[in-house]
Design a protein around this motif. Structure first.
Motif, PDB file in Angstrom:
ATOM      1  N   SER A   1      71.426 -26.378  43.013  1.00 20.69           N
ATOM      2  CA  SER A   1      71.672 -27.808  42.875  1.00 20.69           C
ATOM      3  C   SER A   1      70.380 -28.598  42.749  1.00 20.69           C
ATOM      4  O   SER A   1      70.362 -29.675  42.181  1.00 20.69           O
ATOM      5  N   GLY A   2      69.284 -28.074  43.283  1.00 22.16           N
ATOM      6  CA  GLY A   2      68.018 -28.775  43.225  1.00 22.16           C
ATOM      7  C   GLY A   2      66.861 -27.821  43.443  1.00 22.16           C
ATOM      8  O   GLY A   2      67.005 -26.797  44.103  1.00 22.16           O
TER       9      GLY A   2
ATOM     10  N   LEU B   1      64.190 -36.168  47.135  1.00 21.85           N
ATOM     11  CA  LEU B   1      65.046 -35.158  47.768  1.00 21.85           C
ATOM     12  C   LEU B   1      66.326 -35.801  48.296  1.00 21.85           C
ATOM     13  O   LEU B   1      67.428 -35.292  48.068  1.00 21.85           O
TER      14      LEU B   1
ATOM     15  N   ALA C   1      68.680 -36.566  45.476  1.00 18.88           N
ATOM     16  CA  ALA C   1      69.306 -35.353  44.953  1.00 18.88           C
ATOM     17  C   ALA C   1      70.378 -34.831  45.907  1.00 18.88           C
ATOM     18  O   ALA C   1      71.450 -34.384  45.479  1.00 18.88           O
TER      19      ALA C   1
ATOM     20  N   ILE D   1      69.364 -26.280  52.201  1.00 19.30           N
ATOM     21  CA  ILE D   1      68.010 -26.401  51.654  1.00 19.30           C
ATOM     22  C   ILE D   1      67.230 -25.220  52.206  1.00 19.30           C
ATOM     23  O   ILE D   1      67.149 -25.044  53.427  1.00 19.30           O
TER      24      ILE D   1
ATOM     25  N   PHE E   1      69.667 -26.046  47.562  1.00 17.66           N
ATOM     26  CA  PHE E   1      68.390 -26.554  47.068  1.00 17.66           C
ATOM     27  C   PHE E   1      67.313 -25.549  47.458  1.00 17.66           C
ATOM     28  O   PHE E   1      67.303 -25.066  48.590  1.00 17.66           O
TER      29      PHE E   1
END
Length: 129
Positions: free
Chosen positions: A98-99, A110, A113, A53, A80
């Protein structure tokens, strides 16, 4: 079949966000590694990570550049992107992730996901030893 806690790297130059994301992810059973810059993540390496992330707007290497670098080294690693700058939320540049989340984001969304991305990765079959 051994159960391991997925390892999630979080990269953001905002220490408060790093701490809150770490708390959120660890409360859901994940192991986290926090980095205040893309360079510090790269220096530590990408092995052992199950998901990344990253903030988009950071000094030095931004989140898009980090995503591109990671996708060359570990194309299977879910990435992400998060941002507080809505003008950066460029859907064309966000492809291949992916996000995508705009700050402030819903923590439960979140986590859902993240769980989906990790589950998808397991279904794809991790053939690493």
């Amino acid at each position: 079949m051994s159960k391991h806690r997925p390892v999630i790297a979080v990269v953001d130059d905002d220490p408060r966000l790093l701490e809150s994301l770490e708390d959120l992810l660890e409360s859901a059973g994940y192991t986290t590694c926090r980095f205040s810059s893309a360079g510090s993540l790269i220096a530590c390496g990408l092995s052992g990570l199950d998901l990344l992330i990253t903030d988009i707007g950071m000094p030095g290497m931004d989140g898009f550049e980090l995503r591109d670098l990671v996708k060359k080294a570990r194309p299977e690693l879910p990435v992400f992107l998060i941002t507080g700058r809505h003008e950066i939320a460029d859907q064309v540049r966000a492809k291949g992730i992916s996000g995508f989340f705009r700050k402030p984001f819903n923590g439960q969304a979140l986590l859902a996901a993240v769980a989906n991305a990790l589950r998808y990765g397991e279904m794809e079959g991790n053939h690493e030893s």
